[in-house]
Design an enzyme around this catalytic site. Sequence first.
Site, mmCIF file in Angstrom:
data_model
loop_
_atom_site.group_PDB
_atom_site.id
_atom_site.type_symbol
_atom_site.label_atom_id
_atom_site.label_comp_id
_atom_site.label_asym_id
_atom_site.label_seq_id
_atom_site.Cartn_x
_atom_site.Cartn_y
_atom_site.Cartn_z
ATOM 1 N N TYR A 120 0.817 -1.208 0.000
ATOM 2 C CA TYR A 120 0.000 0.000 0.000
ATOM 3 C C TYR A 120 0.863 1.277 0.000
ATOM 4 O O TYR A 120 0.363 2.364 0.269
ATOM 5 C CB TYR A 120 -0.943 0.035 1.208
ATOM 6 C CG TYR A 120 -2.098 -0.950 1.151
ATOM 7 C CD1 TYR A 120 -2.297 -1.786 0.059
ATOM 8 C CD2 TYR A 120 -3.012 -1.031 2.196
ATOM 9 C CE1 TYR A 120 -3.355 -2.679 0.017
ATOM 10 C CE2 TYR A 120 -4.079 -1.922 2.159
ATOM 11 C CZ TYR A 120 -4.250 -2.751 1.071
ATOM 12 O OH TYR A 120 -5.301 -3.626 1.040
ATOM 13 N N ASP A 233 -10.554 -8.388 8.072
ATOM 14 C CA ASP A 233 -11.909 -8.455 7.510
ATOM 15 C C ASP A 233 -12.458 -9.879 7.589
ATOM 16 O O ASP A 233 -13.651 -10.092 7.811
ATOM 17 C CB ASP A 233 -11.924 -7.975 6.046
ATOM 18 C CG ASP A 233 -12.035 -6.451 5.936
ATOM 19 O OD1 ASP A 233 -11.612 -5.763 6.889
ATOM 20 O OD2 ASP A 233 -12.535 -5.964 4.910
HETATM 21 MG MG MG Z 1 -10.365 -3.178 4.469
#
Ligand code: MG
Length: 332
Positions: A120, A233
């Site tokens: 990222y 998640d």
């Molecule tokens: Mg996420």
Amino acid sequence: MSHEIAVIEGDGVGQEVVPAALEVVEAFDIGFEFVSADAGDATKEATGEALPAETYDLAAAADATLFGAAGETAADVILPLRDAVDSFVNVRPATAYPGVDALRPETDVVFLRENTEGVYAGHEDRLSEDLSTLTRVVTSSASRELAEYACDFVEDGRGPAGGPEDGFTVAHKANVMRETDGRFREEVLAVADERGVDADEELMDAFATKLPLDPGQYGVVVCPNLAGDVLSDLAAGLVGGLGLLPSANVGHDNALFEPVHGTAPDIAGEGIANPTAAILSAAMLLEYLGYVEEGQRVRDAVEGVLSDGPRTGDLGGDATTEEVTAAIVERL
Ligand code: MG
Ligand code: NAI
């Protein structure tokens, strides 16, 4: 001296759950100074910018920020805001509470996700018609900083039980990404060793199988950026819904707290959003600023209401955001 808290509701249910969280914090009469600022889709429509400079500066200067959610502009808002608070770790607890119909009721894990680099880091290129590349960034300094935070976290007893006794699990893929995850793994385990903290390791793909099969064996899980995003998640899916999950983006001398969920456009404006994730984010904010007892009281009140009701629709009830919030405040 009173703490200044930046409040950024954003779009959709952010405008419903953030006020609910503030109502809970205000029950303590701590005397925080709340300063509101705009960000998100509506702000972009009105001003041309999803994250105005004033909002960025406010978050950077405040002692902490409470954020709701942004819609389509989420990436343009939350990534710079994480930068504004200089956040190097994303703390994401996933706990299955009594009274909530969770897929895996024994789940109680906290992900400590590296929050600045990995895949990222933003180094992506389209090199030709056919070829795109991504450069993954891993530094020893960021890996060690995360590991130091993880050691503090378990030493302070902030982690759930499970995993190595009073320690943490590091999830990585160093068998394939030998240089990047190899460095991450090596530095994190070295810091744990220096600090005398128990650490064990899992390859992240095997971890993704073992977590849903037997979540009780894990407690604090330390991971690189993308892995932490995906695996947390996955854990969210085990505990019964997005309306429950808080998170913290912690920096050196600032932090931003936000529910994991988004703007929930399907229910926004109806007053029926579950305020739990935002309220538990506020509990994390209280603890971060040293109000540990108050934070614990919020957690206890939230757990009581989750167990006995009233509950919002996502948890099978028919209560409004306001009714659930009032029930939590009442317990305080
Ligand atoms: Mg996420
Ligand atoms: P979402 O989290 O907004 O909604 C997913 C599902 O969960 C929906 O059915 C929604 O009703 C439900 N849900 C979420 N929060 C809830 C709550 N507090 N109470 C009850 N039910 C709740 O995710 P989705 O639909 O993928 O994204 C919607 C928008 O939110 C998109 O524009 C996306 O970009 C944005 N988003 C923003 C985030 C942020 O600001 N950090 C994070 C995730 C999405």
